[in-house]
Each structure stands twice: as structure tokens, then as C-alpha cells.
Scaffold this motif. Structure first.
Motif, PDB file in Angstrom:
ATOM      1  N   TRP A 306       0.813  -1.219   0.000  1.00 39.66           N
ATOM      2  CA  TRP A 306       0.000   0.000   0.000  1.00 39.66           C
ATOM      3  C   TRP A 306       0.849   1.274   0.000  1.00 39.66           C
ATOM      4  O   TRP A 306       0.431   2.295   0.523  1.00 39.66           O
ATOM      5  N   ARG A 307       2.035   1.252  -0.570  1.00 40.32           N
ATOM      6  CA  ARG A 307       2.920   2.408  -0.519  1.00 40.32           C
ATOM      7  C   ARG A 307       2.283   3.659  -1.130  1.00 40.32           C
ATOM      8  O   ARG A 307       2.522   4.779  -0.665  1.00 40.32           O
ATOM      9  N   LYS A 308       1.432   3.518  -2.146  1.00 40.83           N
ATOM     10  CA  LYS A 308       0.831   4.710  -2.766  1.00 40.83           C
ATOM     11  C   LYS A 308      -0.098   5.432  -1.795  1.00 40.83           C
ATOM     12  O   LYS A 308      -0.361   6.624  -1.951  1.00 40.83           O
ATOM     13  N   PHE A 309      -0.606   4.707  -0.787  1.00 47.71           N
ATOM     14  CA  PHE A 309      -1.460   5.336   0.219  1.00 47.71           C
ATOM     15  C   PHE A 309      -0.666   5.741   1.460  1.00 47.71           C
ATOM     16  O   PHE A 309      -1.051   6.655   2.182  1.00 47.71           O
ATOM     17  N   TYR A 310       0.430   5.028   1.729  1.00 46.66           N
ATOM     18  CA  TYR A 310       1.199   5.272   2.941  1.00 46.66           C
ATOM     19  C   TYR A 310       2.626   5.694   2.591  1.00 46.66           C
ATOM     20  O   TYR A 310       3.584   5.004   2.886  1.00 46.66           O
ATOM     21  N   ARG A 311       2.720   6.838   1.925  1.00 53.09           N
ATOM     22  CA  ARG A 311       4.041   7.374   1.587  1.00 53.09           C
ATOM     23  C   ARG A 311       4.745   7.853   2.863  1.00 53.09           C
ATOM     24  O   ARG A 311       4.099   8.297   3.814  1.00 53.09           O
ATOM     25  N   PRO A 312       6.082   7.792   2.877  1.00 52.34           N
ATOM     26  CA  PRO A 312       6.816   8.291   4.052  1.00 52.34           C
ATOM     27  C   PRO A 312       6.438   9.735   4.361  1.00 52.34           C
ATOM     28  O   PRO A 312       6.170  10.531   3.462  1.00 52.34           O
ATOM     29  N   ILE A 313       6.429  10.081   5.648  1.00 51.28           N
ATOM     30  CA  ILE A 313       5.992  11.404   6.092  1.00 51.28           C
ATOM     31  C   ILE A 313       7.207  12.287   6.363  1.00 51.28           C
ATOM     32  O   ILE A 313       8.106  11.907   7.118  1.00 51.28           O
ATOM     33  N   ASN A 314       7.219  13.471   5.746  1.00 50.00           N
ATOM     34  CA  ASN A 314       8.244  14.441   6.112  1.00 50.00           C
ATOM     35  C   ASN A 314       7.662  15.412   7.139  1.00 50.00           C
ATOM     36  O   ASN A 314       6.463  15.404   7.426  1.00 50.00           O
ATOM     37  N   THR A 315       8.509  16.269   7.708  1.00 45.68           N
ATOM     38  CA  THR A 315       8.092  17.165   8.787  1.00 45.68           C
ATOM     39  C   THR A 315       6.964  18.087   8.357  1.00 45.68           C
ATOM     40  O   THR A 315       6.007  18.322   9.105  1.00 45.68           O
ATOM     41  N   GLU A 316       7.046  18.603   7.134  1.00 44.41           N
ATOM     42  CA  GLU A 316       6.030  19.545   6.652  1.00 44.41           C
ATOM     43  C   GLU A 316       4.668  18.881   6.504  1.00 44.41           C
ATOM     44  O   GLU A 316       3.628  19.524   6.665  1.00 44.41           O
ATOM     45  N   ARG A 317       4.669  17.610   6.205  1.00 43.58           N
ATOM     46  CA  ARG A 317       3.418  16.909   5.927  1.00 43.58           C
ATOM     47  C   ARG A 317       2.736  16.402   7.202  1.00 43.58           C
ATOM     48  O   ARG A 317       1.572  16.013   7.168  1.00 43.58           O
ATOM     49  N   ARG A 318       3.425  16.382   8.312  1.00 40.48           N
ATOM     50  CA  ARG A 318       2.889  15.794   9.537  1.00 40.48           C
ATOM     51  C   ARG A 318       1.569  16.449   9.963  1.00 40.48           C
ATOM     52  O   ARG A 318       0.592  15.762  10.236  1.00 40.48           O
ATOM     53  N   LYS A 319       1.558  17.785  10.026  1.00 37.46           N
ATOM     54  CA  LYS A 319       0.358  18.477  10.503  1.00 37.46           C
ATOM     55  C   LYS A 319      -0.828  18.232   9.571  1.00 37.46           C
ATOM     56  O   LYS A 319      -1.967  18.045  10.024  1.00 37.46           O
ATOM     57  N   ASP A 320      -0.566  18.233   8.265  1.00 41.57           N
ATOM     58  CA  ASP A 320      -1.649  17.985   7.303  1.00 41.57           C
ATOM     59  C   ASP A 320      -2.210  16.579   7.479  1.00 41.57           C
ATOM     60  O   ASP A 320      -3.422  16.363   7.372  1.00 41.57           O
ATOM     61  N   LEU A 321      -1.323  15.624   7.745  1.00 40.05           N
ATOM     62  CA  LEU A 321      -1.767  14.245   7.906  1.00 40.05           C
ATOM     63  C   LEU A 321      -2.532  14.062   9.218  1.00 40.05           C
ATOM     64  O   LEU A 321      -3.504  13.297   9.281  1.00 40.05           O
ATOM     65  N   VAL A 322      -2.114  14.759  10.255  1.00 41.39           N
ATOM     66  CA  VAL A 322      -2.849  14.725  11.521  1.00 41.39           C
ATOM     67  C   VAL A 322      -4.276  15.220  11.291  1.00 41.39           C
ATOM     68  O   VAL A 322      -5.248  14.619  11.765  1.00 41.39           O
ATOM     69  N   LYS A 323      -4.415  16.329  10.552  1.00 35.77           N
ATOM     70  CA  LYS A 323      -5.744  16.871  10.247  1.00 35.77           C
ATOM     71  C   LYS A 323      -6.562  15.881   9.427  1.00 35.77           C
ATOM     72  O   LYS A 323      -7.735  15.636   9.702  1.00 35.77           O
ATOM     73  N   LEU A 324      -5.927  15.309   8.407  1.00 32.51           N
ATOM     74  CA  LEU A 324      -6.623  14.380   7.513  1.00 32.51           C
ATOM     75  C   LEU A 324      -7.172  13.181   8.279  1.00 32.51           C
ATOM     76  O   LEU A 324      -8.356  12.829   8.145  1.00 32.51           O
ATOM     77  N   TYR A 325      -6.339  12.547   9.089  1.00 33.80           N
ATOM     78  CA  TYR A 325      -6.794  11.385   9.851  1.00 33.80           C
ATOM     79  C   TYR A 325      -7.853  11.769  10.888  1.00 33.80           C
ATOM     80  O   TYR A 325      -8.782  10.995  11.148  1.00 33.80           O
ATOM     81  N   SER A 326      -7.740  12.953  11.465  1.00 39.11           N
ATOM     82  CA  SER A 326      -8.726  13.399  12.458  1.00 39.11           C
ATOM     83  C   SER A 326     -10.096  13.584  11.816  1.00 39.11           C
ATOM     84  O   SER A 326     -11.112  13.128  12.363  1.00 39.11           O
ATOM     85  N   TYR A 327     -10.133  14.222  10.661  1.00 37.20           N
ATOM     86  CA  TYR A 327     -11.412  14.411   9.963  1.00 37.20           C
ATOM     87  C   TYR A 327     -11.962  13.079   9.449  1.00 37.20           C
ATOM     88  O   TYR A 327     -13.176  12.850   9.440  1.00 37.20           O
ATOM     89  N   ASN A 328     -11.057  12.212   9.007  1.00 34.03           N
ATOM     90  CA  ASN A 328     -11.463  10.890   8.527  1.00 34.03           C
ATOM     91  C   ASN A 328     -12.144  10.112   9.656  1.00 34.03           C
ATOM     92  O   ASN A 328     -13.219   9.533   9.482  1.00 34.03           O
ATOM     93  N   TRP A 329     -11.512  10.099  10.830  1.00 33.66           N
ATOM     94  CA  TRP A 329     -12.094   9.394  11.975  1.00 33.66           C
ATOM     95  C   TRP A 329     -13.451   9.979  12.338  1.00 33.66           C
ATOM     96  O   TRP A 329     -14.419   9.239  12.564  1.00 33.66           O
TER      97      TRP A 329
END
Length: 438
Positions: A306-329
Motif C-alpha cells: 500500500w505504498r501509494k497510500f502510505y508514503r513516508p511522512i516528512n516534517t512539513e506533511r505531519r500536521k496535514d496528515l494529523v488533520k486528515l486522519y482526524s477528519y477521517n475518523w
């Protein structure tokens, strides 16, 4: 050889002890069997390859047919998948498809059989779905006989749906703690994934479903206006699809359906099957986000697939991903909670992962009573001991592994104060509603 007599309303599913294998290597197993009268497509011998977590990757089989009153030797040669770690040798009788025969069998004890190296030999096995294929005249070998109305009603009563956000502990609960001889486990049929398909710009946290968005169109197949037409057929299709794969389901106490990936359609599923049971498995979403962040590691167990869905996270992307997963949940848990609230109170059960982790005996006993499967305290304790996180070998758990922490509250060590604030600002109201501290 062991003499076995089995009527068509019973089944055999027996495995050997686990045997270590190396991925990419070929292995050979041989058995002798006498089956009479002829019963091809109802009995087979198998090598089942398993991954690190003991989950089946693939099985290779040889059908056992009429032996004309003499032992027949069956040889099975198969290559282990790259991610295979162990294998079991197995017999299955009256467990696959819908063909069911009264059988008299003589079989070698599965634990007396040997799995040997077969690198110099070619693979030799039958196809599991041969019983569905047609002969040279195009005539289907076996025609599925649908459930009667009474059969559908009986099967619906046996269905137990485990609905949750992914990474909530459903594998531990369904595949391990509920692995009882009277249970059939249906591991992620993804029915709800299709019924509750997401639409819109999910990367921006704008979650919606086709089911709602298309309901303004008179052309939409699942239009609520025509619910009385399609809902009964959805019910019948689900039950018959289950029965086709698990023909012994009417003789078991329960069919446990693990469906985290399909929970986005849980409200539609439960409305179509009002007499089935629902377990709402709830976990602190901040731990869920922590677990999903682990999937983005370069060495994650899911990385290759599932690499296309779970690409490695860089520092800049962390906050966006936190928001994305929070809204998803927040969006997904709203769908599951709606299904839970609308379901018969006598046929629903809310289980918190944290309680299951720390008070496993009491919570599991409650679940077995809910499912109505008799089990002794000794059996319960045996299951809990066998599948405890603490007893998983060190090399099979930890960062990047399928079994990672099993540590409620671990999120507090993973995220920065700013990231915690983002999660609590988005999910705070719902967290409080479910009794989590914010």
C-alpha cells in the motif's frame, strides 16, 4: 490410517502444528486417503502458508476423490510466497463451496505428515474453485442452491459484524480471541466499502459518500425512495454469498464478520440485516492516528502493498496528515455510531479497545455471552493467554510490525503539543461524548 464417518451436515477442518518455511522455496507433502463413495469437490488435502502474524496468505490443495476401496497417494508441491513464515498441513471436508456429501474416509493423521524440500520439482496442486468450473460442454459442474426463507432467517441470526475504524484491534478480537470451533471468521469481505464508497477531495479532509451525494439523482441505483425494493435483495444477496463460501454456517453458533475497511457502509449493512448482531469496537482515535503514522514508515509491514497510500511522512506533511486522519475518523465514526444507535439494543454491543486490553477476561466473557456461544472460564483464559500481546515473539512486534504497541495512550509520546492540539480541536467533542479525556 484413521477411520472417519461424516454426514453431510457436519464438517472437518483440521490443521497440523505450524512448520517453519522460507519464502520463495518449494515444498512437498504427501498423504494417503481412502474416500468412498466418490466425493470430489467436498474433501481436500492442503498446504496453507501463513505470514508472520499467523494469517493465511495462500493455500494449495489436492482434491480427494473416490479411491475404489484402496488407498490413494496424494502429493502436493507448492512454492511458499515471499512473505510466508510458517505453514500448516490440513484436511478440509464439507467446508468449501456448496457440495456436501456423506463420506466415509480413511486419512493419515495430519500431524504424522512431513513437509519436505522440493526445490528440484515442479508445482503440483488443484484449484480450489474447480467445483465452480464448467465441463467441456459448458455445463456447470455444481449449481448453487440458494437458501430458503427459513434458512436466510436462521443465518441472519448468526451474523456478528465487528465494525470499527481500521487499526482498532479487530484482528486480535476476530481472528484470535473469537477463534472458537463454533465460529466461522469472515475476514473483511469489504461489502461496506462498496456500499459506502467515499467521494470528493479526501486529501483536503472533505469526506462524503456517494450514498448521500447521489441521493438527489432519480437515476441512482440505491435511491432511498426505492429502499423497500432494493434493501430486501441486498439482505438476501449478503446471506447467500456468505452461505456459498461457508456452507457450514447454519450449523455454527456464529459467523464473525470483521469489517473495519467496510465500516463506511455499516449503517446500510445493519439496516438491511436488522436481526444480525453488531459489535462497535471503539478505540481512542489519537492512538489510531499514532498507529496509522507507523504505517508510513519505510519498513512498515504494509509498505510494499500500500505504498501509494502510505508514503513516508516528512516534517512539513505531519500536521496535514494529523488533520486528515482526524477528519477521517470523525466522519467514519459518525457513520458507525449512527448504525449502532439505530440497531436493536438487544443486538448491539459497544466495546472499548482500552477495556478489552486491560480487562480482557471480563470484556471477552461479555462478548461471548452477547454472541451466545457457551465457553468455560478455563477456555477463555486459554485464549487470552495464547493471544496476549506479551506472548507475541519479540521479532514479530514493535515499530513497523502488524502488532506494534497495544499500548493505550501511546499517542502522547508520539505527537508534538501542536499536533495534539490539532487532534483535540477537531475530535474533542466526540472524544468527550465517548468518555475520553481531552
Amino acid at each position: 490410517m484413521i477411520d472417519i464417518q461424516i454426514p453431510k451436515d457436519k464438517s472437518i477442518a483440521t490443521n497440523s502444528a505450524a512448520i517453519r518455511v522460507s519464502g520463495g522455496k518449494k515444498y512437498k507433502a504427501t498423504t494417503e486417503a481412502m474416500v468412498f463413495p466418490g466425493a470430489k469437490y467436498s474433501a481436500y488435502f492442503s498446504i496453507i502458508f501463513l505470514d508472520t502474524n499467523g494469517k493465511e496468505i495462500i493455500r494449495r490443495i489436492r482434491w480427494l476423490g473416490d479411491s475404489a476401496n484402496k488407498p490413494i497417494k496424494y502429493t502436493l508441491i507448492a512454492e511458499a510466497p515471499k512473505d510466508a513464515k510458517t505453514a500448516v498441513l490440513a484436511y478440509r471436508v464439507n467446508t468449501e463451496g456448496t457440495l456436501r456429501f456423506d463420506n466415509v474416509l480413511k486419512l493419515r493423521d495430519v500431524n504424522s505428515l512431513i513437509l519436505s524440500d522440493a526445490e528440484s520439482e515442479g508445482e503440483t496442486y488443484d484449484e480450489l474453485d474447480d467445483y465452480l468450473k464448467t465441463d467441456e460442454k459448458g455445463i456447470r459442474i455444481e449449481e448453487f442452491v440458494p437458501l430458503t426463507k427459513k434458512g436466510e432467517d436462521r443465518l441472519e441470526e448468526r451474523l456478528v459484524w465487528i465494525l470499527c475504524f481500521p487499526r482498532s484491534g479487530s484482528s486480535w478480537l476476530a481472528r484470535q480471541l473469537l477463534s472458537h470451533p463454533e465460529h466461522i471468521i469472515w475476514d473483511e469481505p469489504y461489502l461496506g466499502l462498496h456500499l459506502g464508497a467515499f467521494i470528493g477531495n479526501q486529501d483536503a479532509g472533505n469526506f462524503s459518500r456517494i450514498f448521500e451525494d447521489a441521493s438527489n439523482s432519480t437515476q441512482y441505483f440505491f435511491l432511498p425512495l426505492y429502499e423497500k425494493v432494493w434493501l430486501p435483495f441486498l439482505r438476501s444477496m449478503t446471506l447467500n454469498r456468505c452461505y456459498a463460501q461457508f456452507p457450514d454456517s447454519l450449523n455454527k453458533a456464529a459467523v464473525i464478520i470483521k469489517e473495519p475497511g467496510g465500516s463506511r457502509g455499516s449503517d446500510i449493512i445493519m439496516k438491511s440485516l436488522p436481526h444480525s448482531r453488531m459489535i462497535f469496537l471503539l478505540r481512542d482515535p489519537r492512538d489510531l492516528i499514532d498507529s496509522h503514522f507507523d504505517l508510513h514508515r519505510e519498513d512498515s509491514w504494509i509498505a510494499e502493498t500500500w505504498r501509494k497510500f502510505y508514503r513516508p511522512i516528512n516534517t512539513e506533511r505531519r500536521k496535514d496528515l494529523v488533520k486528515l486522519y482526524s477528519y477521517n475518523w470523525l466522519f467514519l465514526i459518525g457513520i458507525i455510531f449512527k448504525a449502532y444507535q439505530n440497531h436493536d439494543p438487544n443486538r448491539r454491543l459497544l466495546i472499548k479497545y482500552e477495556h478489552l486490553r486491560f480487562h480482557t477476561f471480563n470484556e471477552l466473557k461479555k462478548i461471548y455471552e452477547f454472541i451466545k456461544t457457551p465457553i468455560s472460564d478455563i477456555e477463555l483464559n486459554h485464549l487470552i493467554e495464547m493471544f496476549s500481546f506479551e506472548n507475541i515473539p519479540k521479532e514479530h512486534k514493535g515499530p513497523g510490525k502488524f502488532a506494534r504497541k497495544a499500548k493505550p495512550g501511546g499517542w502522547m509520546e508520539t505527537f508534538t503539543e501542536q499536533e495534539k492540539e490539532i487532534m483535540n480541536s477537531i475530535m474533542g467533542d466526540k472524544l468527550r461524548e465517548f468518555g475520553y479525556e481531552v
